[in-house]
Design an enzyme around this catalytic site. Structure first.
Site, PDB file in Angstrom:
ATOM      1  N   LYS A  35      -2.466  -9.513 -46.186  1.00 15.41           N
ATOM      2  CA  LYS A  35      -1.263  -8.722 -46.544  1.00 15.41           C
ATOM      3  C   LYS A  35       0.013  -9.530 -46.305  1.00 15.41           C
ATOM      4  O   LYS A  35       0.868  -9.615 -47.175  1.00 15.41           O
ATOM      5  CB  LYS A  35      -1.202  -7.412 -45.725  1.00 15.41           C
ATOM      6  CG  LYS A  35      -2.377  -6.477 -45.955  1.00 15.41           C
ATOM      7  CD  LYS A  35      -2.237  -5.199 -45.168  1.00 15.41           C
ATOM      8  CE  LYS A  35      -2.240  -5.387 -43.657  1.00 15.41           C
ATOM      9  NZ  LYS A  35      -3.491  -5.942 -43.104  1.00 15.41           N
TER      10      LYS A  35
ATOM     11  N   ARG B 117      -0.112   3.138 -41.616  1.00 12.63           N
ATOM     12  CA  ARG B 117      -1.468   2.821 -41.162  1.00 12.63           C
ATOM     13  C   ARG B 117      -2.243   4.075 -40.781  1.00 12.63           C
ATOM     14  O   ARG B 117      -3.400   3.974 -40.383  1.00 12.63           O
ATOM     15  CB  ARG B 117      -1.365   1.917 -39.945  1.00 12.63           C
ATOM     16  CG  ARG B 117      -2.059   0.560 -40.084  1.00 12.63           C
ATOM     17  CD  ARG B 117      -1.764  -0.166 -38.817  1.00 12.63           C
ATOM     18  NE  ARG B 117      -2.428  -1.384 -38.567  1.00 12.63           N
ATOM     19  CZ  ARG B 117      -1.873  -2.595 -38.700  1.00 12.63           C
ATOM     20  NH1 ARG B 117      -0.675  -2.728 -39.223  1.00 12.63           N
ATOM     21  NH2 ARG B 117      -2.527  -3.652 -38.316  1.00 12.63           N
TER      22      ARG B 117
ATOM     23  N   ARG C  78      -6.848 -17.670 -37.899  1.00 14.30           N
ATOM     24  CA  ARG C  78      -5.400 -17.546 -38.148  1.00 14.30           C
ATOM     25  C   ARG C  78      -4.603 -18.225 -37.030  1.00 14.30           C
ATOM     26  O   ARG C  78      -4.903 -18.077 -35.855  1.00 14.30           O
ATOM     27  CB  ARG C  78      -5.022 -16.063 -38.220  1.00 14.30           C
ATOM     28  CG  ARG C  78      -3.525 -15.846 -38.258  1.00 14.30           C
ATOM     29  CD  ARG C  78      -3.144 -14.482 -38.755  1.00 14.30           C
ATOM     30  NE  ARG C  78      -3.812 -13.377 -38.096  1.00 14.30           N
ATOM     31  CZ  ARG C  78      -3.761 -12.118 -38.524  1.00 14.30           C
ATOM     32  NH1 ARG C  78      -3.079 -11.810 -39.613  1.00 14.30           N
ATOM     33  NH2 ARG C  78      -4.388 -11.170 -37.872  1.00 14.30           N
TER      34      ARG C  78
ATOM     35  N   ARG D 122      -2.888 -15.662 -32.229  1.00 14.86           N
ATOM     36  CA  ARG D 122      -2.455 -14.353 -31.727  1.00 14.86           C
ATOM     37  C   ARG D 122      -3.483 -13.843 -30.733  1.00 14.86           C
ATOM     38  O   ARG D 122      -4.676 -13.889 -31.008  1.00 14.86           O
ATOM     39  CB  ARG D 122      -2.336 -13.361 -32.895  1.00 14.86           C
ATOM     40  CG  ARG D 122      -0.979 -13.396 -33.564  1.00 14.86           C
ATOM     41  CD  ARG D 122      -0.951 -12.608 -34.840  1.00 14.86           C
ATOM     42  NE  ARG D 122      -1.461 -11.242 -34.712  1.00 14.86           N
ATOM     43  CZ  ARG D 122      -1.440 -10.364 -35.710  1.00 14.86           C
ATOM     44  NH1 ARG D 122      -0.940 -10.695 -36.892  1.00 14.86           N
ATOM     45  NH2 ARG D 122      -1.909  -9.147 -35.544  1.00 14.86           N
TER      46      ARG D 122
ATOM     47  N   ARG E 210      -9.729  -3.518 -33.555  1.00 13.58           N
ATOM     48  CA  ARG E 210      -8.775  -3.411 -34.667  1.00 13.58           C
ATOM     49  C   ARG E 210      -9.493  -2.951 -35.931  1.00 13.58           C
ATOM     50  O   ARG E 210      -8.972  -2.161 -36.699  1.00 13.58           O
ATOM     51  CB  ARG E 210      -8.067  -4.750 -34.873  1.00 13.58           C
ATOM     52  CG  ARG E 210      -7.177  -5.086 -33.687  1.00 13.58           C
ATOM     53  CD  ARG E 210      -6.599  -6.460 -33.784  1.00 13.58           C
ATOM     54  NE  ARG E 210      -5.670  -6.591 -34.891  1.00 13.58           N
ATOM     55  CZ  ARG E 210      -5.282  -7.745 -35.393  1.00 13.58           C
ATOM     56  NH1 ARG E 210      -5.736  -8.865 -34.888  1.00 13.58           N
ATOM     57  NH2 ARG E 210      -4.437  -7.777 -36.387  1.00 13.58           N
TER      58      ARG E 210
HETATM   59  P1  ADP Z   1      -2.935  -9.689 -42.650  1.00 14.53           P
HETATM   60  O1  ADP Z   1      -1.428  -9.720 -42.761  1.00 14.53           O
HETATM   61  O2  ADP Z   1      -3.572  -8.786 -43.670  1.00 14.53           O
HETATM   62  O3  ADP Z   1      -3.428  -9.414 -41.257  1.00 14.53           O
HETATM   63  P2  ADP Z   1      -2.714 -12.599 -43.085  1.00 14.53           P
HETATM   64  O4  ADP Z   1      -1.871 -12.705 -44.315  1.00 14.53           O
HETATM   65  O5  ADP Z   1      -2.067 -12.927 -41.774  1.00 14.53           O
HETATM   66  O6  ADP Z   1      -3.454 -11.160 -43.025  1.00 14.53           O
HETATM   67  O7  ADP Z   1      -3.992 -13.551 -43.321  1.00 14.53           O
HETATM   68  C1  ADP Z   1      -5.001 -13.681 -42.311  1.00 14.53           C
HETATM   69  C2  ADP Z   1      -5.466 -15.154 -42.250  1.00 14.53           C
HETATM   70  O8  ADP Z   1      -6.159 -15.499 -43.452  1.00 14.53           O
HETATM   71  C3  ADP Z   1      -4.332 -16.163 -42.138  1.00 14.53           C
HETATM   72  O9  ADP Z   1      -4.768 -17.215 -41.322  1.00 14.53           O
HETATM   73  C4  ADP Z   1      -4.081 -16.630 -43.574  1.00 14.53           C
HETATM   74  O10 ADP Z   1      -3.589 -17.952 -43.598  1.00 14.53           O
HETATM   75  C5  ADP Z   1      -5.479 -16.540 -44.177  1.00 14.53           C
HETATM   76  N1  ADP Z   1      -5.502 -16.088 -45.568  1.00 14.53           N
HETATM   77  C6  ADP Z   1      -4.715 -15.146 -46.146  1.00 14.53           C
HETATM   78  N2  ADP Z   1      -5.073 -14.953 -47.439  1.00 14.53           N
HETATM   79  C7  ADP Z   1      -6.141 -15.772 -47.658  1.00 14.53           C
HETATM   80  C8  ADP Z   1      -6.987 -16.034 -48.814  1.00 14.53           C
HETATM   81  N3  ADP Z   1      -6.819 -15.390 -49.974  1.00 14.53           N
HETATM   82  N4  ADP Z   1      -7.961 -16.950 -48.684  1.00 14.53           N
HETATM   83  C9  ADP Z   1      -8.155 -17.593 -47.517  1.00 14.53           C
HETATM   84  N5  ADP Z   1      -7.416 -17.413 -46.398  1.00 14.53           N
HETATM   85  C10 ADP Z   1      -6.417 -16.498 -46.475  1.00 14.53           C
HETATM   86  P1  AMP Z   2      -0.540  -6.492 -37.585  1.00 12.23           P
HETATM   87  O1  AMP Z   2       0.435  -7.597 -37.338  1.00 12.23           O
HETATM   88  O2  AMP Z   2      -0.207  -5.689 -38.809  1.00 12.23           O
HETATM   89  O3  AMP Z   2      -1.969  -6.961 -37.574  1.00 12.23           O
HETATM   90  O4  AMP Z   2      -0.364  -5.472 -36.343  1.00 12.23           O
HETATM   91  C1  AMP Z   2      -0.632  -5.872 -35.010  1.00 12.23           C
HETATM   92  C2  AMP Z   2      -0.759  -4.638 -34.115  1.00 12.23           C
HETATM   93  O5  AMP Z   2       0.489  -3.910 -34.094  1.00 12.23           O
HETATM   94  C3  AMP Z   2      -1.814  -3.612 -34.559  1.00 12.23           C
HETATM   95  O6  AMP Z   2      -3.118  -3.935 -34.090  1.00 12.23           O
HETATM   96  C4  AMP Z   2      -1.263  -2.330 -33.897  1.00 12.23           C
HETATM   97  O7  AMP Z   2      -1.532  -2.278 -32.504  1.00 12.23           O
HETATM   98  C5  AMP Z   2       0.253  -2.503 -34.064  1.00 12.23           C
HETATM   99  N1  AMP Z   2       0.744  -1.913 -35.344  1.00 12.23           N
HETATM  100  C6  AMP Z   2       1.290  -2.577 -36.389  1.00 12.23           C
HETATM  101  N2  AMP Z   2       1.630  -1.731 -37.368  1.00 12.23           N
HETATM  102  C7  AMP Z   2       1.277  -0.489 -36.947  1.00 12.23           C
HETATM  103  C8  AMP Z   2       1.345   0.812 -37.514  1.00 12.23           C
HETATM  104  N3  AMP Z   2       1.848   1.013 -38.747  1.00 12.23           N
HETATM  105  N4  AMP Z   2       0.881   1.856 -36.786  1.00 12.23           N
HETATM  106  C9  AMP Z   2       0.379   1.683 -35.541  1.00 12.23           C
HETATM  107  N5  AMP Z   2       0.269   0.483 -34.957  1.00 12.23           N
HETATM  108  C10 AMP Z   2       0.718  -0.602 -35.632  1.00 12.23           C
END
Ligand code: ADP
Ligand code: AMP
Length: 224
Positions: free
Chosen positions: A13, A88, A127, A160, A171
């Site tokens: 995302k 969420r 990541r 992270r 999660r």
């Molecule tokens: P989210 O915001 O949904 O938690 P991220 O955008 O942070 O996900 O992506 C999670 C991990 O996967 C990151 O390390 C990112 O660089 C990698 N990633 C994101 N999209 C892709 C993809 N289409 N193919 C491979 N790796 C990806």
């Molecule tokens: P993310 O960066 O989106 O993976 O979010 C990291 C953490 O923040 C999640 O595991 C939750 O603990 C908290 N969080 C982020 N967005 C929300 C949301 N919309 N509602 C509740 N918790 C959230």
């Protein structure tokens, strides 16, 4: 245009939202990034969120809804938004709709990133993020130019803490129990576009841009 991106943690995302924000000039609002900034700044909100985030649970709705309403209010009325990680829960989605409707606004498009469990687990554990500018990399899929260093500012990349295996499990549980129903909520109220997010980053972006380009074209035709 107001866009919501849905998908499991690690589905991509944030990666796609950054690209959408650049291509269409939209403000990218990530609830996770805002919470991490609040924590880094040591605010009351950050302190409230810490325990939930570290254990992989969701921060309570009332805290999140207020925080995001504030962030959306601060954005100029003219700027479109791309929401990442919010809503969420169904309750958050209802509250978001209520507050937008109150201002004569709505969510225009919902993009749902579908991904296989094995693919997403590998994305989360690989990541790496820049603690300075928030750029996101992956140890195999999206490597920085110099290993372990951010391309933008050279800062040491970090994992992270909530991407560790034991927290990731919680999660995913939170996602399946509380966030998946949000997809059905939007399917009943908006048009939801399902995207195959298992593909490489550029291919996912191509799918996303094709949908958004078409919608923007239709909207501009209607205006003429
Ligand atoms: P989210 O915001 O949904 O938690 P991220 O955008 O942070 O996900 O992506 C999670 C991990 O996967 C990151 O390390 C990112 O660089 C990698 N990633 C994101 N999209 C892709 C993809 N289409 N193919 C491979 N790796 C990806
Ligand atoms: P993310 O960066 O989106 O993976 O979010 C990291 C953490 O923040 C999640 O595991 C939750 O603990 C908290 N969080 C982020 N967005 C929300 C949301 N919309 N509602 C509740 N918790 C959230």
């Amino acid at each position: 245009m107001r866009i919501v991106l849905l998908g499991a943690p690690g589905a991509g995302k944030g990666t796609q939202c950054k690209r959408i924000s650049v291509r269409y000039g939209l403000l990218h609002l990530s609830s996770g990034d805002i919470l991490r900034q609040e924590r880094a700044a040591g605010t009351e909100l950050g302190k409230k969120a810490r325990g939930y985030m570290d254990s992989g649970g969701l921060v309570p709705d009332e805290v999140i809804v207020e925080m995001m309403a504030e962030a959306i209010k601060k954005a100029s009325q003219k700027t479109g938004l791309v929401l990442d990680g919010f809503p969420r829960t169904v309750n958050q989605a209802v509250k978001l709709d209520e507050s937008l409707t109150g201002n004569g606004q709505r969510i225009d498009v919902v993009l749902n990133l579908n991904i296989e469990q094995e693919v997403v687990s590998e994305r989360m554990t690989g990541r790496r993020s820049c603690p300075k500018c928030g750029a996101v990399y992956h140890i195999k899929n999206l490597k920085p130019k110099v290993e372990g260093k951010c391309d933008n500012d050279g800062a040491e990349l970090v994992q992270r803490p909530d991407d560790s295996l034991d927290v990731v499990k919680n999660r995913f549980r939170a996602y399946h129990e509380q966030t998946k129903p949000v997809v059905d909520y939007y399917k009943n109220n908006n048009t939801v576009y399902d995207i195959d997010a298992n593909r490489v980053v550029d291919e996912v972006s191509t799918l996303v841009f094709a949908i958004l380009d078409t919608l923007i074209e239709v909207r501009s035709d209607r205006r003429q």
